[in-house]
Design a protein around this motif. Structure first.
Motif, PDB file in Angstrom:
ATOM      1  N   ALA A   1       0.707  -1.191   0.007  1.00 29.93           N
ATOM      2  CA  ALA A   1      -0.070   0.063   0.070  1.00 29.93           C
ATOM      3  C   ALA A   1       0.875   1.293  -0.027  1.00 29.93           C
ATOM      4  CB  ALA A   1      -0.833  -0.049   1.294  1.00 29.93           C
ATOM      5  N   LEU A   2       0.795   2.024  -1.124  1.00 38.99           N
ATOM      6  CA  LEU A   2       1.541   3.216  -1.133  1.00 38.99           C
ATOM      7  C   LEU A   2       0.639   4.319  -1.205  1.00 38.99           C
ATOM      8  CD1 LEU A   2       4.427   2.272  -3.667  1.00 38.99           C
ATOM      9  CD2 LEU A   2       4.400   2.297  -1.149  1.00 38.99           C
ATOM     10  N   ARG A   3       0.709   5.543  -0.500  1.00 37.65           N
ATOM     11  CA  ARG A   3       0.127   6.760  -0.336  1.00 37.65           C
ATOM     12  C   ARG A   3       0.465   7.713  -1.746  1.00 37.65           C
ATOM     13  NH1 ARG A   3      -3.702   8.254   2.954  1.00 37.65           N
ATOM     14  NH2 ARG A   3      -2.766   6.789   4.346  1.00 37.65           N
ATOM     15  N   VAL A   4      -0.624   8.164  -2.631  1.00 36.09           N
ATOM     16  CA  VAL A   4      -0.343   9.129  -3.650  1.00 36.09           C
ATOM     17  C   VAL A   4       0.091  10.484  -2.883  1.00 36.09           C
ATOM     18  CG1 VAL A   4      -1.271  10.461  -5.520  1.00 36.09           C
ATOM     19  CG2 VAL A   4      -2.176   7.871  -5.196  1.00 36.09           C
ATOM     20  N   THR A   5       1.073  11.041  -3.235  1.00 36.76           N
ATOM     21  CA  THR A   5       1.614  12.356  -2.892  1.00 36.76           C
ATOM     22  C   THR A   5       1.358  13.542  -3.882  1.00 36.76           C
ATOM     23  OG1 THR A   5       3.738  12.213  -3.682  1.00 36.76           O
ATOM     24  CG2 THR A   5       3.303  11.340  -1.424  1.00 36.76           C
ATOM     25  N   ARG A   6       1.278  13.030  -5.231  1.00 35.80           N
ATOM     26  CA  ARG A   6       0.798  14.261  -6.293  1.00 35.80           C
ATOM     27  C   ARG A   6       0.363  13.709  -7.302  1.00 35.80           C
ATOM     28  NH1 ARG A   6       5.971  18.413  -8.633  1.00 35.80           N
ATOM     29  NH2 ARG A   6       4.285  19.788  -9.338  1.00 35.80           N
ATOM     30  N   VAL A   7      -0.582  14.249  -8.187  1.00 29.95           N
ATOM     31  CA  VAL A   7      -1.168  13.969  -9.309  1.00 29.95           C
ATOM     32  C   VAL A   7      -0.933  15.247 -10.180  1.00 29.95           C
ATOM     33  CG1 VAL A   7      -3.224  13.124 -10.454  1.00 29.95           C
ATOM     34  CG2 VAL A   7      -2.922  12.446  -8.396  1.00 29.95           C
ATOM     35  N   GLU A   8      -0.007  15.318 -11.109  1.00 33.31           N
ATOM     36  CA  GLU A   8       0.339  16.701 -11.761  1.00 33.31           C
ATOM     37  C   GLU A   8      -0.051  16.464 -13.317  1.00 33.31           C
ATOM     38  OE1 GLU A   8       4.606  19.160 -13.254  1.00 33.31           O
ATOM     39  OE2 GLU A   8       4.726  16.814 -12.239  1.00 33.31           O
ATOM     40  N   PRO A   9      -0.863  17.437 -13.731  1.00 32.32           N
ATOM     41  CA  PRO A   9      -1.417  17.035 -15.075  1.00 32.32           C
ATOM     42  C   PRO A   9       0.182  17.251 -16.183  1.00 32.32           C
ATOM     43  CG  PRO A   9      -2.584  18.580 -13.773  1.00 32.32           C
ATOM     44  CD  PRO A   9      -1.690  18.536 -12.683  1.00 32.32           C
ATOM     45  N   LEU A  10      -0.171  16.601 -17.057  1.00 27.83           N
ATOM     46  CA  LEU A  10       1.108  16.911 -18.159  1.00 27.83           C
ATOM     47  C   LEU A  10       0.811  17.282 -19.214  1.00 27.83           C
ATOM     48  CD1 LEU A  10       2.980  13.408 -17.350  1.00 27.83           C
ATOM     49  CD2 LEU A  10       3.694  15.775 -16.559  1.00 27.83           C
ATOM     50  N   THR A  11      -0.611  16.696 -20.157  1.00 29.44           N
ATOM     51  CA  THR A  11      -1.132  17.102 -21.129  1.00 29.44           C
ATOM     52  C   THR A  11      -2.895  17.111 -20.669  1.00 29.44           C
ATOM     53  OG1 THR A  11      -1.665  15.160 -22.213  1.00 29.44           O
ATOM     54  CG2 THR A  11       0.389  16.202 -22.590  1.00 29.44           C
ATOM     55  N   ASP A  12      -3.449  17.495 -21.721  1.00 27.40           N
ATOM     56  CA  ASP A  12      -5.112  17.296 -21.508  1.00 27.40           C
ATOM     57  C   ASP A  12      -5.578  15.761 -21.165  1.00 27.40           C
ATOM     58  OD1 ASP A  12      -5.178  19.863 -22.126  1.00 27.40           O
ATOM     59  OD2 ASP A  12      -5.797  19.428 -24.370  1.00 27.40           O
ATOM     60  N   GLU A  13      -4.713  14.904 -21.450  1.00 31.38           N
ATOM     61  CA  GLU A  13      -5.061  13.342 -21.293  1.00 31.38           C
ATOM     62  C   GLU A  13      -4.097  12.469 -20.438  1.00 31.38           C
ATOM     63  OE1 GLU A  13      -3.699  12.175 -25.797  1.00 31.38           O
ATOM     64  OE2 GLU A  13      -5.960  12.325 -25.099  1.00 31.38           O
ATOM     65  N   ALA A  14      -2.947  13.333 -20.129  1.00 36.81           N
ATOM     66  CA  ALA A  14      -1.978  12.353 -19.120  1.00 36.81           C
ATOM     67  C   ALA A  14      -1.667  13.200 -17.837  1.00 36.81           C
ATOM     68  CB  ALA A  14      -0.671  12.410 -19.955  1.00 36.81           C
ATOM     69  N   VAL A  15      -1.210  12.398 -16.818  1.00 38.02           N
ATOM     70  CA  VAL A  15      -0.769  12.796 -15.431  1.00 38.02           C
ATOM     71  C   VAL A  15       0.560  12.196 -15.207  1.00 38.02           C
ATOM     72  CG1 VAL A  15      -2.959  13.698 -14.890  1.00 38.02           C
ATOM     73  CG2 VAL A  15      -2.135  11.260 -14.264  1.00 38.02           C
ATOM     74  N   ALA A  16       1.285  13.067 -14.187  1.00 33.68           N
ATOM     75  CA  ALA A  16       2.201  12.238 -13.587  1.00 33.68           C
ATOM     76  C   ALA A  16       1.698  11.985 -12.198  1.00 33.68           C
ATOM     77  CB  ALA A  16       3.517  13.065 -13.404  1.00 33.68           C
ATOM     78  N   VAL A  17       1.822  10.670 -11.975  1.00 32.59           N
ATOM     79  CA  VAL A  17       1.456  10.274 -10.327  1.00 32.59           C
ATOM     80  C   VAL A  17       2.789   9.945  -9.632  1.00 32.59           C
ATOM     81  CG1 VAL A  17       0.028   8.746  -8.963  1.00 32.59           C
ATOM     82  CG2 VAL A  17      -0.645   9.286 -11.324  1.00 32.59           C
ATOM     83  N   SER A  18       2.730  10.543  -8.340  1.00 30.40           N
ATOM     84  CA  SER A  18       3.814  10.275  -7.243  1.00 30.40           C
ATOM     85  C   SER A  18       3.315   9.538  -6.199  1.00 30.40           C
ATOM     86  CB  SER A  18       4.848  11.396  -6.869  1.00 30.40           C
ATOM     87  OG  SER A  18       5.188  12.201  -8.154  1.00 30.40           O
ATOM     88  N   PHE A  19       4.099   8.490  -5.569  1.00 28.91           N
ATOM     89  CA  PHE A  19       3.780   7.665  -4.460  1.00 28.91           C
ATOM     90  C   PHE A  19       4.992   7.824  -3.462  1.00 28.91           C
ATOM     91  CE2 PHE A  19       2.024   5.409  -8.028  1.00 28.91           C
ATOM     92  CZ  PHE A  19       0.650   5.049  -7.575  1.00 28.91           C
ATOM     93  N   ALA A  20       4.400   8.083  -2.217  1.00 33.24           N
ATOM     94  CA  ALA A  20       5.475   8.093  -1.173  1.00 33.24           C
ATOM     95  C   ALA A  20       5.955   6.671  -0.863  1.00 33.24           C
ATOM     96  CB  ALA A  20       5.014   8.669   0.125  1.00 33.24           C
TER      97      ALA A  20
END
Length: 379
Positions: free
Chosen positions: A33-52
């Motif tokens: 189980a990892l917690r999401v720390t950030r969901v960053e929009p990259l384009t209209d249809e893509a994101v970068a998801v970071s986990f701690a």
């Protein structure tokens, strides 16, 4: 790595609480189980998801540049698993993946519309053979040919090489429809600003004209040959990393090997999508059923496999919920296992390199046994 055969269910609405696998023994099945720390929009249809990554798991999630993780969630009652390549800055306290929404892609649509910091997902440790090991004493030239979301593992490779090998250089050919569709554009420009001549970025746009005609159009054979002749010193490149859709990757590989004389061992391939193909006919001499002995996570299990109706992975999942898989399309390589005894035939293989095949590795999601007994070890 990401995308495979899509799951055709309705994703959880963005306003709903995330549906997460709550199995208390998830770690024993290979997920944490990892917690999401950030969901960053990259384009209209893509994101970068970071986990701690908690300190206790940092060794577990230490990755080789270019590797991927499998992300798992329960969405609308369906156990959904997808593989995504790691692309963040080198470091152990968090991991970052890039997710691009695809048609009928349940997890990708959920991630781009409903995932938020604080959500918890199940994530398996890094895997996959695509990538390289960095060595500060090395001086080399690494090149990437990628399209769309294929940038994610090669971005991770570029970051690692540039930061850890002061004498090395990276050249990246990056194909997209338009500048608006370029994932990680700011990160790439930052690498160019930080490392100067050591990082060369060639953006190739298929639906947007640029000053250079060479960089306007699709990354097809003719364009690759033109770029190679004018902008890239092909013999100077030590290793090539190709990632993206099947047609682009196979075209780039064949162009490099057949037309430009690059040694096949220096061309490394990762796919993000491949269309389903028809099953191969089974040999007439194949056993009707097979008794398979499977070693997985230190435990052995036995299961009967009907090779006409199911793959080895299908059968193993009946008795072992911890069997690793993600795409089930022969693309991600998550279900690789070594055939110790007996024989199998794969319907397709987009993930294993020739040297891995020579060592007996096979994709269990594509493997159908042809002998009465079979023994495999998941790796």
């Amino acid at each position: 790595m990401s995308t495979t055969s899509p799951v055709t269910t309705t994703p959880t609405p963005a306003t709903s609480a995330p549906a997460v696998d709550a199995d208390p023994d998830a770690a024993a099945s290979g997920f944490h189980a990892l917690r999401v720390t950030r969901v960053e929009p990259l384009t209209d249809e893509a994101v970068a998801v970071s986990f701690a990554v908690p300190a206790v798991l940092r060794a577990t999630f230490a990755a080789r540049p270019g590797q991927h993780v499998t992300v798992r969630a329960e969405l609308d009652g369906v156990d959904v698993r997808r593989t995504y390549s790691l692309c963040g800055e080198p470091g152990a306290d968090q991991i970052t993946v890039g997710v691009k929404a695809v048609p009928e892609g349940v997890f990708s649509r959920y991630a781009t519309a409903g995932l938020a910091p604080g959500d918890v997902l199940q994530v398996a440790p890094p895997g996959g053979s695509f990538g390289l090991d960095v060595d500060p004493s090395r001086t080399r030239h690494v090149a990437g040919v990628v399209a769309g979301s294929g940038i994610t593992p090669v971005l991770g490779i570029a970051r690692a090489v540039l930061s850890a090998e002061p004498g090395s250089r990276v050249t990246l050919l990056f194909g997209n429809r338009s500048a608006r569709d370029v994932m990680f554009a700011e990160d790439l420009f930052d690498l160019r600003d930080r490392y100067g001549a050591r990082f060369r970025l060639l953006n190739v746009l298929s639906r947007e004209e640029q000053e250079s005609e060479l960089l306007s159009g699709r990354l097809d054979r003719d364009r690759l040959l033109g770029i190679a002749g004018a902008l890239v010193d092909v013999p100077d490149v030590d290793d090539w990393f190709l990632c993206g859709p099947l047609e682009m990757v196979t075209t780039a590989r064949d162009t490099l090997v057949d037309d430009l004389g690059v040694d096949r061992s220096r061309v490394h391939v990762e796919l993000f999508h491949a269309e389903p193909v028809a099953r191969r006919p089974r040999p007439a001499t194949a056993a009707a059923t097979t008794t398979a002995e499977v070693t997985l996570n230190g435990r052995r299990s036995s299961v009967e496999v009907d090779g006409e109706q199911e793959t080895v992975l299908d059968a193993v999942l009946r008795v072992r919920a911890d069997a690793p898989y993600a795409c089930r399309g022969g693309v991600c390589g998550t279900c690789r296992a070594r055939v110790v005894d007996g024989e199998v035939e794969m319907d397709v293989n987009y993930a294993l390199e020739p040297d891995e095949l020579a060592r007996g590795l096979r994709l269990m999601c594509q493997s159908r046994p042809t002998t009465a007994t079979l023994r495999v070890e998941f790796v």
